[in-house]
Enzyme design. Sequence first.
Site, short mmCIF file in Angstrom:
data_model
loop_
_atom_site.label_atom_id
_atom_site.label_comp_id
_atom_site.label_asym_id
_atom_site.label_seq_id
_atom_site.Cartn_x
_atom_site.Cartn_y
_atom_site.Cartn_z
N LYS A 167 11.90 -22.53 -22.37
CA LYS A 167 11.71 -21.45 -23.34
C LYS A 167 12.86 -21.38 -24.32
O LYS A 167 12.66 -21.05 -25.48
CB LYS A 167 11.53 -20.10 -22.63
CG LYS A 167 10.14 -19.93 -22.05
CD LYS A 167 9.81 -18.47 -21.81
CE LYS A 167 8.42 -18.31 -21.23
NZ LYS A 167 8.15 -16.95 -20.77
N LYS A 227 1.34 -28.69 -18.93
CA LYS A 227 0.62 -27.54 -18.37
C LYS A 227 -0.22 -26.83 -19.44
O LYS A 227 0.23 -26.70 -20.58
CB LYS A 227 1.68 -26.58 -17.80
CG LYS A 227 1.14 -25.37 -17.10
CD LYS A 227 2.24 -24.36 -16.81
CE LYS A 227 2.50 -23.46 -17.99
NZ LYS A 227 3.17 -22.18 -17.70
N LYS A 268 -0.84 -20.29 -22.19
CA LYS A 268 -1.41 -19.31 -23.12
C LYS A 268 -0.65 -19.28 -24.43
O LYS A 268 -1.14 -18.79 -25.42
CB LYS A 268 -1.54 -17.91 -22.49
CG LYS A 268 -0.32 -17.32 -21.82
CD LYS A 268 -0.56 -15.86 -21.43
CE LYS A 268 -0.30 -15.51 -19.99
NZ LYS A 268 1.10 -15.44 -19.59
P1 TYM Z 1 2.36 -16.13 -16.36
O1 TYM Z 1 1.95 -14.87 -17.03
O2 TYM Z 1 2.91 -17.23 -17.19
O3 TYM Z 1 1.15 -16.73 -15.55
C1 TYM Z 1 0.43 -15.94 -14.62
C2 TYM Z 1 0.06 -16.78 -13.42
O4 TYM Z 1 -0.73 -17.91 -13.83
C3 TYM Z 1 -0.18 -19.11 -13.32
N1 TYM Z 1 -0.43 -20.20 -14.27
C4 TYM Z 1 -1.04 -21.34 -13.98
N2 TYM Z 1 -1.58 -21.81 -12.85
C5 TYM Z 1 -2.16 -23.02 -12.90
N3 TYM Z 1 -2.24 -23.79 -14.00
C6 TYM Z 1 -1.73 -23.36 -15.17
N4 TYM Z 1 -1.80 -24.09 -16.25
C7 TYM Z 1 -1.10 -22.08 -15.20
N5 TYM Z 1 -0.49 -21.35 -16.16
C8 TYM Z 1 -0.08 -20.20 -15.58
C9 TYM Z 1 1.30 -18.81 -13.17
O5 TYM Z 1 1.93 -19.67 -12.25
C10 TYM Z 1 1.28 -17.38 -12.70
O6 TYM Z 1 1.08 -17.32 -11.31
N6 TYM Z 1 6.79 -15.04 -14.33
C11 TYM Z 1 5.36 -14.91 -14.16
C12 TYM Z 1 4.87 -13.49 -14.03
C13 TYM Z 1 5.56 -12.70 -13.00
C14 TYM Z 1 5.37 -12.80 -11.60
C15 TYM Z 1 6.21 -11.81 -11.02
C16 TYM Z 1 4.59 -13.62 -10.80
C17 TYM Z 1 6.48 -11.70 -13.21
N7 TYM Z 1 6.86 -11.17 -12.01
C18 TYM Z 1 6.30 -11.64 -9.64
C19 TYM Z 1 4.67 -13.45 -9.42
C20 TYM Z 1 5.51 -12.47 -8.84
C21 TYM Z 1 4.66 -15.56 -15.35
O7 TYM Z 1 5.24 -15.75 -16.38
O8 TYM Z 1 3.34 -15.80 -15.16
#
Ligand code: TYM
Length: 334
Positions: free
Chosen positions: A115, A197, A200
């Site tokens: 990032k 990957k 979004k």
């Molecule tokens: P975020 O918002 O980027 O993504 C949400 C969840 O989706 C999963 N994910 C994917 N899984 C498979 N293939 C992909 N291409 C893909 N893109 C995203 C992510 O692994 C995630 O599980 N930091 C986290 C949010 C967060 C969080 C937490 C998660 C904040 N606090 C506490 C777990 C526990 C994030 O940015 O997810």
Amino acid sequence: MFGEQKVSFSGVQPSGNLTIGNYLGAIRNFSEYSEKYKTFYCVVDQHAITVRQVPADLRRRTYETLALYMACGLDPNKNTLYVQSMVHEHAELAWILNCFTMFGELSRMTQFKDKSARHADNINAGLFTYPTLMAADILLYQTDVVPVGIDQKQHVELCRDIAERFNQLYPGTFTVPEPIMAKHGMKIMSLAEPTKKMSKSDENANAVVYILDDRDTIIRKFKRAVTDSGSEIRYDVNEKPGVSNLMTIYSCFTGKSIEEIEREFDGRGYGDFKLAVGEATADALAPVQADFRAYMSDKAGLEAQMKKGTEEASWYACRTLSKVAKKLGFVQVR
Ligand code: TYM
């Protein structure tokens, strides 16, 4: 573990339209724990502001993410669904955990490195300490399992290290959580660059299938998906990353195994296969989209759920934070 109850916690950032990666890697798996665990699923809006957001968009996506949680089968009577910034204990515990997290540990996080390369004009301290806020999210609820995609595994592992370090100094404070990843679907790749990957925040909308894309768009995006040389439908991540990614997506949406898919498309071309993946994805998402629209049309209903979720989450968060405060020697006179 909260008392006798095992706990599942996870979160999704309202920082963009959610993708089938978010769905298959995370949200779809959340409901698996609803029966046996106490479950908390949060819309992590405070994480989202580590990169610049347009306020109106952030607000709208916060509602949308909550509506999507419900549309993906999370019953608010069985799961605590809420918005991070409405439970102030998250930010408070994050500060405390900052004091138990090493500069070197945060510097090694791949997401921070990625990032900061992408947002070179805004490498703020929040981007750097992002994982301690995430650790606070998880540890506040004495979480046992964290269902996530593989890109978040490193953050959950850091959370474990922080919890263990804290527990060594102040025994019995936190449950040490474990990341749980879906066997298939933990890393859905971009349709345009299948070694990257699906994200979004990708600027190329054709690389990403959004949960809310309409049927024609979904089919068109899969038709355009990058495939590999040759014409065989065979699973081989190194030699055929594009086809393998499509096979994973097809497997996740149809429940068919990779071997079954290889048999089904034996002797058939990429065109047929891509159309089948597009149709299976559109079929599977149609009921989610219909439910999403129904939830979104009732803003007051969504707000009532947010309020209820906040009250529930606050009770647990407050218990843990006051335990931490006591252990640290903070005076609490109320
Ligand atoms: P975020 O918002 O980027 O993504 C949400 C969840 O989706 C999963 N994910 C994917 N899984 C498979 N293939 C992909 N291409 C893909 N893109 C995203 C992510 O692994 C995630 O599980 N930091 C986290 C949010 C967060 C969080 C937490 C998660 C904040 N606090 C506490 C777990 C526990 C994030 O940015 O997810």
